[in-house]
Motif scaffolding. Structure first.
Motif, PDB file in Angstrom:
ATOM      1  N   THR A 129       0.851  -1.182   0.000  1.00  0.00           N
ATOM      2  CA  THR A 129       0.000   0.000   0.000  1.00  0.00           C
ATOM      3  C   THR A 129       0.894   1.241   0.000  1.00  0.00           C
ATOM      4  N   TYR A 130       0.663   2.115  -0.972  1.00  0.00           N
ATOM      5  CA  TYR A 130       1.404   3.370  -1.113  1.00  0.00           C
ATOM      6  C   TYR A 130       0.488   4.488  -0.640  1.00  0.00           C
ATOM      7  N   ILE A 131       0.978   5.357   0.243  1.00  0.00           N
ATOM      8  CA  ILE A 131       0.132   6.422   0.793  1.00  0.00           C
ATOM      9  C   ILE A 131       0.773   7.779   0.536  1.00  0.00           C
ATOM     10  N   PHE A 132      -0.009   8.658  -0.078  1.00  0.00           N
ATOM     11  CA  PHE A 132       0.354  10.064  -0.232  1.00  0.00           C
ATOM     12  C   PHE A 132      -0.410  10.815   0.856  1.00  0.00           C
ATOM     13  N   ARG A 133       0.283  11.339   1.836  1.00  0.00           N
ATOM     14  CA  ARG A 133      -0.370  12.079   2.919  1.00  0.00           C
ATOM     15  C   ARG A 133      -1.013  13.349   2.369  1.00  0.00           C
ATOM     16  N   LYS A 134      -2.033  13.836   3.047  1.00  0.00           N
ATOM     17  CA  LYS A 134      -2.773  15.005   2.567  1.00  0.00           C
ATOM     18  C   LYS A 134      -1.834  16.186   2.328  1.00  0.00           C
ATOM     19  N   ASN A 135      -2.103  16.875   1.245  1.00  0.00           N
ATOM     20  CA  ASN A 135      -1.365  18.076   0.820  1.00  0.00           C
ATOM     21  C   ASN A 135       0.117  17.843   0.503  1.00  0.00           C
ATOM     22  N   THR A 136       0.545  16.587   0.349  1.00  0.00           N
ATOM     23  CA  THR A 136       1.939  16.334  -0.038  1.00  0.00           C
ATOM     24  C   THR A 136       2.107  16.278  -1.548  1.00  0.00           C
ATOM     25  N   ILE A 137       1.012  16.215  -2.274  1.00  0.00           N
ATOM     26  CA  ILE A 137       1.073  16.258  -3.737  1.00  0.00           C
ATOM     27  C   ILE A 137       0.953  17.726  -4.131  1.00  0.00           C
ATOM     28  N   ASN A 138       2.101  18.338  -4.447  1.00  0.00           N
ATOM     29  CA  ASN A 138       2.133  19.743  -4.835  1.00  0.00           C
ATOM     30  C   ASN A 138       3.406  20.009  -5.628  1.00  0.00           C
ATOM     31  N   VAL A 139       3.471  21.153  -6.268  1.00  0.00           N
ATOM     32  CA  VAL A 139       4.610  21.462  -7.143  1.00  0.00           C
ATOM     33  C   VAL A 139       5.927  21.580  -6.373  1.00  0.00           C
ATOM     34  N   LYS A 140       5.888  21.899  -5.077  1.00  0.00           N
ATOM     35  CA  LYS A 140       7.113  22.008  -4.290  1.00  0.00           C
ATOM     36  C   LYS A 140       7.728  20.640  -4.004  1.00  0.00           C
ATOM     37  N   ALA A 141       6.938  19.587  -4.095  1.00  0.00           N
ATOM     38  CA  ALA A 141       7.410  18.237  -3.775  1.00  0.00           C
ATOM     39  C   ALA A 141       7.886  17.468  -5.003  1.00  0.00           C
ATOM     40  N   LEU A 142       7.909  18.101  -6.161  1.00  0.00           N
ATOM     41  CA  LEU A 142       8.289  17.401  -7.391  1.00  0.00           C
ATOM     42  C   LEU A 142       9.751  16.979  -7.354  1.00  0.00           C
ATOM     43  N   GLN A 143      10.017  15.764  -7.858  1.00  0.00           N
ATOM     44  CA  GLN A 143      11.362  15.219  -7.958  1.00  0.00           C
ATOM     45  C   GLN A 143      11.463  14.404  -9.237  1.00  0.00           C
ATOM     46  N   ASN A 144      12.678  14.086  -9.654  1.00  0.00           N
ATOM     47  CA  ASN A 144      12.872  13.256 -10.846  1.00  0.00           C
ATOM     48  C   ASN A 144      12.323  11.860 -10.585  1.00  0.00           C
ATOM     49  N   LEU A 145      11.625  11.321 -11.565  1.00  0.00           N
ATOM     50  CA  LEU A 145      11.029   9.997 -11.443  1.00  0.00           C
ATOM     51  C   LEU A 145      11.817   8.979 -12.245  1.00  0.00           C
ATOM     52  N   PRO A 146      11.939   7.736 -11.720  1.00  0.00           N
ATOM     53  CA  PRO A 146      12.618   6.706 -12.508  1.00  0.00           C
ATOM     54  C   PRO A 146      11.834   6.381 -13.770  1.00  0.00           C
ATOM     55  N   LEU A 147      12.533   6.168 -14.857  1.00  0.00           N
ATOM     56  CA  LEU A 147      12.001   5.755 -16.156  1.00  0.00           C
ATOM     57  C   LEU A 147      11.190   6.811 -16.901  1.00  0.00           C
ATOM     58  N   MET A 148      10.502   7.684 -16.225  1.00  0.00           N
ATOM     59  CA  MET A 148       9.512   8.541 -16.878  1.00  0.00           C
ATOM     60  C   MET A 148      10.094   9.800 -17.515  1.00  0.00           C
ATOM     61  N   GLN A 149      11.277  10.188 -17.148  1.00  0.00           N
ATOM     62  CA  GLN A 149      11.859  11.432 -17.668  1.00  0.00           C
ATOM     63  C   GLN A 149      10.970  12.630 -17.357  1.00  0.00           C
ATOM     64  N   LEU A 150      10.247  12.559 -16.245  1.00  0.00           N
ATOM     65  CA  LEU A 150       9.360  13.620 -15.777  1.00  0.00           C
ATOM     66  C   LEU A 150       9.617  13.861 -14.301  1.00  0.00           C
ATOM     67  N   LYS A 151       9.060  14.961 -13.806  1.00  0.00           N
ATOM     68  CA  LYS A 151       9.097  15.230 -12.375  1.00  0.00           C
ATOM     69  C   LYS A 151       7.726  14.926 -11.800  1.00  0.00           C
ATOM     70  N   GLY A 152       7.704  14.425 -10.582  1.00  0.00           N
ATOM     71  CA  GLY A 152       6.455  14.091  -9.927  1.00  0.00           C
ATOM     72  C   GLY A 152       6.689  13.844  -8.449  1.00  0.00           C
ATOM     73  N   VAL A 153       5.640  13.428  -7.757  1.00  0.00           N
ATOM     74  CA  VAL A 153       5.714  13.081  -6.346  1.00  0.00           C
ATOM     75  C   VAL A 153       5.724  11.563  -6.292  1.00  0.00           C
ATOM     76  N   LEU A 154       6.720  11.007  -5.618  1.00  0.00           N
ATOM     77  CA  LEU A 154       6.950   9.565  -5.655  1.00  0.00           C
ATOM     78  C   LEU A 154       6.794   8.960  -4.269  1.00  0.00           C
ATOM     79  N   VAL A 155       6.156   7.784  -4.210  1.00  0.00           N
ATOM     80  CA  VAL A 155       6.123   6.965  -3.010  1.00  0.00           C
ATOM     81  C   VAL A 155       6.781   5.644  -3.372  1.00  0.00           C
ATOM     82  N   LYS A 156       7.780   5.257  -2.584  1.00  0.00           N
ATOM     83  CA  LYS A 156       8.510   4.013  -2.874  1.00  0.00           C
ATOM     84  C   LYS A 156       7.947   2.871  -2.066  1.00  0.00           C
TER      85      LYS A 156
END
Length: 131
Positions: A104-131
């Motif tokens: 189970t992957y959990i994104f805590r409330k309000n953690t999905i935002n532009v300030k939390a963007l990081q490089n994502l594996p494989l996607m060549q994009l920035k996003g919010v990641l839960v491992k």
């Protein structure tokens, strides 16, 4: 009985939320993706997503991906802005060969935002990641 079932730890499979431009509506939308960063194909990927808080709950959304090839990703769903104010969980179950995996992957409330963007594996994009 239940304690006899061995479900190994999930590695190299992630859930990410990416902000992307919707070409038709010219809006910036948040979309959830599953990323298979392993060298093995995943079979029968089942995903149940839901947003929750102390007093609100979205209905569970169910998704199935028959096969997610090694080193690939697939879109799960669009997330409305209001849902980002909730805790968003993605319960992922899949088979790798004959072995079942579950996490189970959990994104805590309000953690999905532009300030939390990081490089994502494989996607060549920035996003919010839960491992």
């Amino acid at each position: 009985m239940k304690q006899d079932i061995d479900i190994p730890e999930v590695k190299d499979v992630h859930v990410a939320v990416v902000q992307e431009e919707h070409l038709e509506y010219k809006t910036q939308d948040w979309n959830a993706y599953i990323i298979n960063n392993s060298d093995t194909d995943l079979d029968t990927v089942l995903i149940v997503s839901q947003g929750t808080s102390e007093d609100k709950m979205t209905p569970p959304m169910r998704h199935t991906i028959a096969k997610l090839p090694a080193r690939s990703y697939a879109k799960i769903e669009y997330l409305q802005e209001k849902v980002l104010e909730l805790n968003n969980s993605f319960k992922v179950t899949f088979f790798e060969g004959n072995q079942m995996f579950d996490k189970t992957y959990i994104f805590r409330k309000n953690t999905i935002n532009v300030k939390a963007l990081q490089n994502l594996p494989l996607m060549q994009l920035k996003g919010v990641l839960v491992k």
